[in-house]
Design a protein around this motif. Structure first.
Motif, PDB file in Angstrom:
ATOM      1  N   LEU A  79      36.686  24.311   8.586  1.00 18.36           N
ATOM      2  CA  LEU A  79      37.243  25.607   8.964  1.00 18.36           C
ATOM      3  C   LEU A  79      38.741  25.667   8.650  1.00 18.36           C
ATOM      4  CD1 LEU A  79      36.934  28.373  10.309  1.00 18.36           C
ATOM      5  CD2 LEU A  79      37.291  27.268  12.528  1.00 18.36           C
ATOM      6  N   ALA A  80      39.457  24.573   8.924  1.00 22.95           N
ATOM      7  CA  ALA A  80      40.890  24.536   8.641  1.00 22.95           C
ATOM      8  C   ALA A  80      41.164  24.681   7.144  1.00 22.95           C
ATOM      9  CB  ALA A  80      41.495  23.233   9.162  1.00 22.95           C
ATOM     10  N   PHE A 208      35.209  38.213   6.146  1.00 26.10           N
ATOM     11  CA  PHE A 208      34.684  38.024   7.498  1.00 26.10           C
ATOM     12  C   PHE A 208      33.366  37.256   7.474  1.00 26.10           C
ATOM     13  CE2 PHE A 208      37.406  41.789   8.293  1.00 26.10           C
ATOM     14  CZ  PHE A 208      38.172  41.253   9.325  1.00 26.10           C
ATOM     15  N   GLY A 209      32.585  37.489   6.415  1.00 27.02           N
ATOM     16  CA  GLY A 209      31.321  36.780   6.311  1.00 27.02           C
ATOM     17  C   GLY A 209      31.515  35.285   6.152  1.00 27.02           C
ATOM     18  N   GLU A 210      32.511  34.884   5.326  1.00 24.71           N
ATOM     19  CA  GLU A 210      32.773  33.473   5.094  1.00 24.71           C
ATOM     20  C   GLU A 210      33.304  32.803   6.360  1.00 24.71           C
ATOM     21  OE1 GLU A 210      34.775  30.801   1.508  1.00 24.71           O
ATOM     22  OE2 GLU A 210      35.504  32.831   1.909  1.00 24.71           O
ATOM     23  N   ASN A 214      31.488  29.798   8.780  1.00 30.52           N
ATOM     24  CA  ASN A 214      32.133  28.562   9.208  1.00 30.52           C
ATOM     25  C   ASN A 214      32.216  28.480  10.727  1.00 30.52           C
ATOM     26  OD1 ASN A 214      33.687  26.614   7.099  1.00 30.52           O
ATOM     27  ND2 ASN A 214      33.299  28.631   6.214  1.00 30.52           N
ATOM     28  N   LEU A 215      32.434  29.616  11.368  1.00 33.28           N
ATOM     29  CA  LEU A 215      32.520  29.617  12.831  1.00 33.28           C
ATOM     30  C   LEU A 215      31.194  29.220  13.474  1.00 33.28           C
ATOM     31  CD1 LEU A 215      34.726  32.754  13.625  1.00 33.28           C
ATOM     32  CD2 LEU A 215      35.279  30.363  14.058  1.00 33.28           C
ATOM     33  N   LYS A 216      30.086  29.550  12.810  1.00 29.73           N
ATOM     34  CA  LYS A 216      28.789  29.154  13.345  1.00 29.73           C
ATOM     35  C   LYS A 216      28.699  27.634  13.488  1.00 29.73           C
ATOM     36  CE  LYS A 216      26.036  33.001  11.515  1.00 29.73           C
ATOM     37  NZ  LYS A 216      24.965  33.382  10.549  1.00 29.73           N
ATOM     38  N   GLU A 217      29.310  26.926  12.542  1.00 25.83           N
ATOM     39  CA  GLU A 217      29.265  25.466  12.553  1.00 25.83           C
ATOM     40  C   GLU A 217      30.239  24.870  13.567  1.00 25.83           C
ATOM     41  OE1 GLU A 217      27.433  23.114  10.596  1.00 25.83           O
ATOM     42  OE2 GLU A 217      26.152  24.874  10.407  1.00 25.83           O
ATOM     43  N   SER A 218      31.429  25.490  13.691  1.00 28.66           N
ATOM     44  CA  SER A 218      32.491  24.883  14.494  1.00 28.66           C
ATOM     45  C   SER A 218      32.659  25.504  15.881  1.00 28.66           C
ATOM     46  CB  SER A 218      33.831  24.981  13.747  1.00 28.66           C
ATOM     47  OG  SER A 218      34.110  26.318  13.394  1.00 28.66           O
ATOM     48  N   TYR A 258      24.407  18.914  16.007  1.00 26.32           N
ATOM     49  CA  TYR A 258      24.809  18.439  14.684  1.00 26.32           C
ATOM     50  C   TYR A 258      23.978  17.253  14.200  1.00 26.32           C
ATOM     51  CZ  TYR A 258      28.936  21.362  15.465  1.00 26.32           C
ATOM     52  OH  TYR A 258      29.779  22.399  15.702  1.00 26.32           O
ATOM     53  N   LYS A 259      23.321  16.573  15.126  1.00 31.10           N
ATOM     54  CA  LYS A 259      22.407  15.461  14.812  1.00 31.10           C
ATOM     55  C   LYS A 259      23.077  14.354  13.991  1.00 31.10           C
ATOM     56  CE  LYS A 259      18.446  18.573  15.029  1.00 31.10           C
ATOM     57  NZ  LYS A 259      17.287  19.155  14.338  1.00 31.10           N
ATOM     58  N   GLU A 260      24.336  14.080  14.302  1.00 28.78           N
ATOM     59  CA  GLU A 260      25.071  13.021  13.602  1.00 28.78           C
ATOM     60  C   GLU A 260      25.431  11.849  14.519  1.00 28.78           C
ATOM     61  OE1 GLU A 260      28.373  14.282  11.266  1.00 28.78           O
ATOM     62  OE2 GLU A 260      27.331  16.044  10.462  1.00 28.78           O
ATOM     63  N   LEU A 261      25.204  11.990  15.815  1.00 27.56           N
ATOM     64  CA  LEU A 261      25.520  10.920  16.762  1.00 27.56           C
ATOM     65  C   LEU A 261      24.375   9.916  16.785  1.00 27.56           C
ATOM     66  CD1 LEU A 261      27.522   9.842  18.864  1.00 27.56           C
ATOM     67  CD2 LEU A 261      26.266  11.134  20.604  1.00 27.56           C
ATOM     68  N   THR A 262      24.656   8.708  16.324  1.00 28.43           N
ATOM     69  CA  THR A 262      23.653   7.645  16.317  1.00 28.43           C
ATOM     70  C   THR A 262      24.002   6.601  17.370  1.00 28.43           C
ATOM     71  OG1 THR A 262      24.862   6.329  14.679  1.00 28.43           O
ATOM     72  CG2 THR A 262      23.324   7.997  13.847  1.00 28.43           C
TER      73      THR A 262
END
Length: 428
Positions: A79-80, A208-210, A214-218, A258-262
């Motif tokens: 996002l940044a 705004f769409g872009e 990104n906001l959906k993810e963050s 996010y399914k990244e924490l193992t």
């Protein structure tokens, strides 16, 4: 007390770990005071750590480490990058924006500075930034993390000074955003002057769409400080319980969203948190007898009379206190400054009519600035070590960024509403 101060300075100069410097100096005081039982020093070491409120610190440290390995940090970085791609010094601007968003995640300026230097440093060197500039922008911009909630400095200040941590969290929002603006302007001006990283004029304009995509993810990371403040305000949890909530929140988002924490990176973040908390808690425990020694010799009263004798203007006196905190921050660990100096300065500013929330946010910022300045700044040496940058080069390049931060702090001294508006709006 003279012997205590001499031993403190000698051991500090020798490079002894700060927790042992404080502990030895404090025990020296009790040994030389026949009226005080030596057993009292041992008891104060234990009592200093016996606080339910202080549980927030280890919980938030653990939560920050979990978020760094659970995919939240990488999505904030994306996002940044999106928001800064058409700015002058765009890659350096990413660091400032990232620190603002990470303020609601890590709570630790040193951790944030190290993380951003590791991520952005190689790319910045590739496109022509000098090492000193890379370290300075990544290090000083991490100061925003010490202002936007959940800041560890604000937690310690609230714990020691018995000030509402919820109000302190809310009070840090506007100053944190204002600091972002000041540092982004400084980055733009210095990058333009040094001809670093011109804007990507061929890049498409933001839509705004872009941004929405990104906001959906963050959004899960961006909502975190909001959830904390709302939860504290409506009594869903205390500040200490909010730390435990932060850990659960990080685990749920990292594992199920996010399914990244193992299990592997969970254990790594747990080990890192044990190390971080061990260092901080040892300092806190050893500060118990030292704080008592300072109170016993009436040092707060002596220092108060000295400062009040300089001027009668409240703003001038607060600026003097902040200047003192800035200098001590250069030579003493930030956590030690919070623990030892909050009981001294907080009653003084309250007697001047200053809101403790207002002063707490100012103190958290200027004390944490000490980890970014020579001669013993922890964040300074951390970021310089990551990309092998000479500290003197960092110091030279950091001057414009330090000046921007000090200017913002000066403005906040004279405009208390910038700090107190949101706490008063939320908490009444």
């Amino acid at each position: 007390m003279t012997l205590v101060l001499i031993s403190f300075v000698i051991f500090l100069v020798m490079g002894m770990p700060i927790a042992f410097v404080i502990g030895i100096a404090a025990f020296t005081f009790f040994v030389t005071q026949p009226m005080l039982p030596f057993e009292g020093a041992v008891q104060m070491v234990i009592l200093q750590s016996q606080s339910f409120a202080f549980l927030a610190v280890p919980f938030f440290i653990f939560a920050g480490n979990l978020m760094n390995v659970s995919g939240i940090t990488s999505r904030l970085l994306g996002l940044a990058r999106l928001l800064t791609r058409r700015m002058y010094g765009g890659t350096a601007q990413i660091s400032v924006v990232m620190s603002t968003m990470m303020g609601g995640v890590s709570g630790s300026a040193t951790a944030d500075a190290a993380m951003e230097t590791r991520i952005l440093g190689p790319e910045m060197m590739r496109i022509g930034y000098k090492k000193g500039y890379i370290c300075s922008v990544n290090c000083v911009s991490a100061l925003i993390t010490a202002t936007i909630p959940p800041s560890l400095g604000l937690i310690i200040f609230g714990f020691v000074g018995e000030v509402s941590i919820g109000r302190l969290f809310a009070g840090g929002i506007i100053p944190g955003i204002l600091m972002m603006v000041f540092l982004m302007l400084t980055t733009s001006l210095t990058s333009r002057y040094k001809k670093y990283d011109p804007p990507q004029t061929d890049a498409p304009r933001l839509s705004f769409g872009e941004i929405g995509e990104n906001l959906k993810e963050s959004v899960w990371a961006l909502m975190f400080p909001v959830i904390l403040i709302v939860g504290i305000r409506f009594g869903l949890f205390t500040p200490s319980e909010s730390g435990a909530f932060a850990v659960v929140y990080a685990v749920i988002i990292g594992k199920f969203v996010y399914k990244e924490l193992t299990w592997k990176n969970f254990k790594e973040s747990l080990v890192t948190s044990f190390k971080d908390n061990g260092a901080i808690m040892l300092i806190i425990a050893m500060s118990g007898p030292f704080s008592y020694a300072i109170t016993w010799v009436k040092l707060p009263v002596i220092l108060s009379n000295f400062i009040f004798g300089i001027s009668s203007n409240p703003q001038v006196l607060v600026l003097i206190m902040l200047g003192f905190l800035f200098v001590t921050g250069m030579i003493v660990d930030s956590n030690v400054n919070f623990i030892l100096l909050t009981p001294i300065f907080l009653p003084m500013v309250q007697s001047l009519g200053f809101d403790p929330i207002h002063f707490g946010v100012l103190m958290a910022t200027v004390v944490t600035l000490g980890v970014m300045t020579p001669p013993i700044g922890a964040a300074l040496y951390t970021v310089c070590g990551i990309i092998d940058c000479p500290p003197q080069e960092y110091t030279r390049e950091s001057i414009p960024f330090m000046a921007a931060v000090l200017l913002e702090l000066t403005i906040l001294v004279f405009v208390p509403e910038a700090v107190t508006f949101i706490p008063n709006l939320i908490f009444g």
